[in-house]
Design a protein around this motif. Sequence first.
Motif, PDB file in Angstrom:
ATOM      1  N   SER A 163       0.833  -1.206   0.000  1.00 20.80           N
ATOM      2  CA  SER A 163       0.000   0.000   0.000  1.00 20.80           C
ATOM      3  C   SER A 163       0.868   1.256   0.000  1.00 20.80           C
ATOM      4  CB  SER A 163      -0.917  -0.001   1.227  1.00 20.80           C
ATOM      5  OG  SER A 163      -1.659   1.199   1.291  1.00 20.80           O
ATOM      6  N   SER A 165      -0.857   4.503  -1.003  1.00 23.85           N
ATOM      7  CA  SER A 165      -1.859   5.491  -0.615  1.00 23.85           C
ATOM      8  C   SER A 165      -3.229   4.880  -0.893  1.00 23.85           C
ATOM      9  CB  SER A 165      -1.679   6.805  -1.392  1.00 23.85           C
ATOM     10  OG  SER A 165      -1.984   6.610  -2.769  1.00 23.85           O
ATOM     11  N   ASP A 166      -4.283   5.657  -0.730  1.00 20.80           N
ATOM     12  CA  ASP A 166      -5.619   5.149  -1.018  1.00 20.80           C
ATOM     13  C   ASP A 166      -5.826   4.925  -2.516  1.00 20.80           C
ATOM     14  OD1 ASP A 166      -6.313   5.132   1.641  1.00 20.80           O
ATOM     15  OD2 ASP A 166      -7.239   7.129   1.592  1.00 20.80           O
ATOM     16  N   ASP A 167      -4.978   5.535  -3.339  1.00 21.81           N
ATOM     17  CA  ASP A 167      -5.137   5.438  -4.794  1.00 21.81           C
ATOM     18  C   ASP A 167      -4.028   4.639  -5.469  1.00 21.81           C
ATOM     19  OD1 ASP A 167      -7.419   7.155  -4.724  1.00 21.81           O
ATOM     20  OD2 ASP A 167      -6.061   8.878  -4.566  1.00 21.81           O
ATOM     21  N   GLU A 168      -2.901   4.458  -4.795  1.00 19.92           N
ATOM     22  CA  GLU A 168      -1.749   3.828  -5.442  1.00 19.92           C
ATOM     23  C   GLU A 168      -1.170   2.686  -4.601  1.00 19.92           C
ATOM     24  OE1 GLU A 168       0.381   7.131  -8.254  1.00 19.92           O
ATOM     25  OE2 GLU A 168       0.925   7.158  -6.125  1.00 19.92           O
ATOM     26  N   LYS A 201      -1.713   2.402 -10.124  1.00 24.13           N
ATOM     27  CA  LYS A 201      -2.967   2.912  -9.562  1.00 24.13           C
ATOM     28  C   LYS A 201      -4.000   1.800  -9.503  1.00 24.13           C
ATOM     29  CE  LYS A 201      -2.692   7.835 -10.680  1.00 24.13           C
ATOM     30  NZ  LYS A 201      -3.408   8.978 -11.330  1.00 24.13           N
ATOM     31  N   TYR A 202      -4.795   1.810  -8.425  1.00 20.60           N
ATOM     32  CA  TYR A 202      -5.876   0.845  -8.295  1.00 20.60           C
ATOM     33  C   TYR A 202      -6.868   1.032  -9.451  1.00 20.60           C
ATOM     34  CZ  TYR A 202      -4.283  -0.049  -3.511  1.00 20.60           C
ATOM     35  OH  TYR A 202      -3.538  -0.381  -2.407  1.00 20.60           O
ATOM     36  N   GLY A 203      -7.299  -0.090 -10.016  1.00 21.42           N
ATOM     37  CA  GLY A 203      -8.288  -0.035 -11.081  1.00 21.42           C
ATOM     38  C   GLY A 203      -7.724   0.051 -12.474  1.00 21.42           C
ATOM     39  N   ASP A 204      -6.434   0.433 -12.614  1.00 21.01           N
ATOM     40  CA  ASP A 204      -5.814   0.500 -13.942  1.00 21.01           C
ATOM     41  C   ASP A 204      -5.418  -0.896 -14.400  1.00 21.01           C
ATOM     42  OD1 ASP A 204      -6.155   3.197 -13.885  1.00 21.01           O
ATOM     43  OD2 ASP A 204      -4.017   3.703 -13.682  1.00 21.01           O
ATOM     44  N   ARG A 214      -6.016  -6.334 -13.237  1.00 26.71           N
ATOM     45  CA  ARG A 214      -5.964  -5.098 -12.476  1.00 26.71           C
ATOM     46  C   ARG A 214      -6.219  -5.387 -11.002  1.00 26.71           C
ATOM     47  NH1 ARG A 214     -11.430  -1.874 -14.503  1.00 26.71           N
ATOM     48  NH2 ARG A 214     -12.964  -3.480 -13.982  1.00 26.71           N
ATOM     49  N   ARG A 217      -9.242  -1.919  -5.313  1.00 23.68           N
ATOM     50  CA  ARG A 217      -9.323  -1.634  -3.872  1.00 23.68           C
ATOM     51  C   ARG A 217     -10.746  -1.862  -3.395  1.00 23.68           C
ATOM     52  NH1 ARG A 217      -8.859  -1.086   0.905  1.00 23.68           N
ATOM     53  NH2 ARG A 217      -7.762   0.534   2.053  1.00 23.68           N
TER      54      ARG A 217
END
Length: 285
Positions: A163, A165-168, A201-204, A214, A217
């Motif tokens: 982890s 961050s919340d996005d990466e 990045k999450y979702g990519d 992918r 999160r």
Amino acid sequence: MNIPSAEGTTEVNNKPSGFREETQEGFDIKKFLFSHVLSVLPFIVLSALVGIFSAFLVNRYTRPVYSVEASMLLQEEKNQDGGVANLQSIFFSDNRLVFENSILMLKSYALNEKIVANSDFNVSYFSVGRAVSNEIYGEESPIHIEFDTASPQPLNSNFIIESKSDDEFNIFFENSGIAHNLNTQEAVKVSKCSMPTGAKKYGDWLQSSCYKFRIVRVNGSFSVGSKIRVIISKNSDVVKAFQSKLIFEPLSKGSAGVRIAMQGNSKAKMIAYINKLQDVFMEAG
């Protein structure tokens, strides 16, 4: 008158014969403690400390083992009209035979393969600790991997998600595995394949000639710096692993009921598998 001198005086013993005067000392607890207990006290304390420390290590660095069980009533085979298959089974119903035939089916590779093929059991998630990685499943995992089933995927691979961050997150492959077709489970020849690494990045979608997936999160805490190990396995390896853990026993003597039990490191995963096993068995029956 002559008085006898004191030197010639004899003492008269008035004590009864056979009585012996003995001097008995009382029990000296201080002496006993110093001579017997205190001499070995350091060894007692040391042994206790070693035992406590060993118990701490076992509890901290040993994966927990859970036991899960369920019960299911096995039914006799029915014909298309919903009746019993033949006249003999009406008068000579044998619960033991029903049990043994059903167990053979429950243990079969074909039935368990069907369970794994239509599920996410081929992906394992482990929360990475200082010394031990504990398996997590379903809602216990803060991340989830999604595959593009039309693309090859790296089976028998494992990698770390850290982890950021919340996005990466950071991704590091420990074993790149071999590209396979997810649907047929057959190896696929691909050109040069470089595994993803570094910040993502999450979702990519992460894609190359040998993979396309992918990291999503989901719910749950995933603090910065925390790590999760992801292992992608072949279906055949997953099936064999579950088959080796499954235990089947009759609920009682002569009963057509069966007790299904399993032991492992992920309680949630075993519960999900046993529930799926019962569903698939009932559908196939």
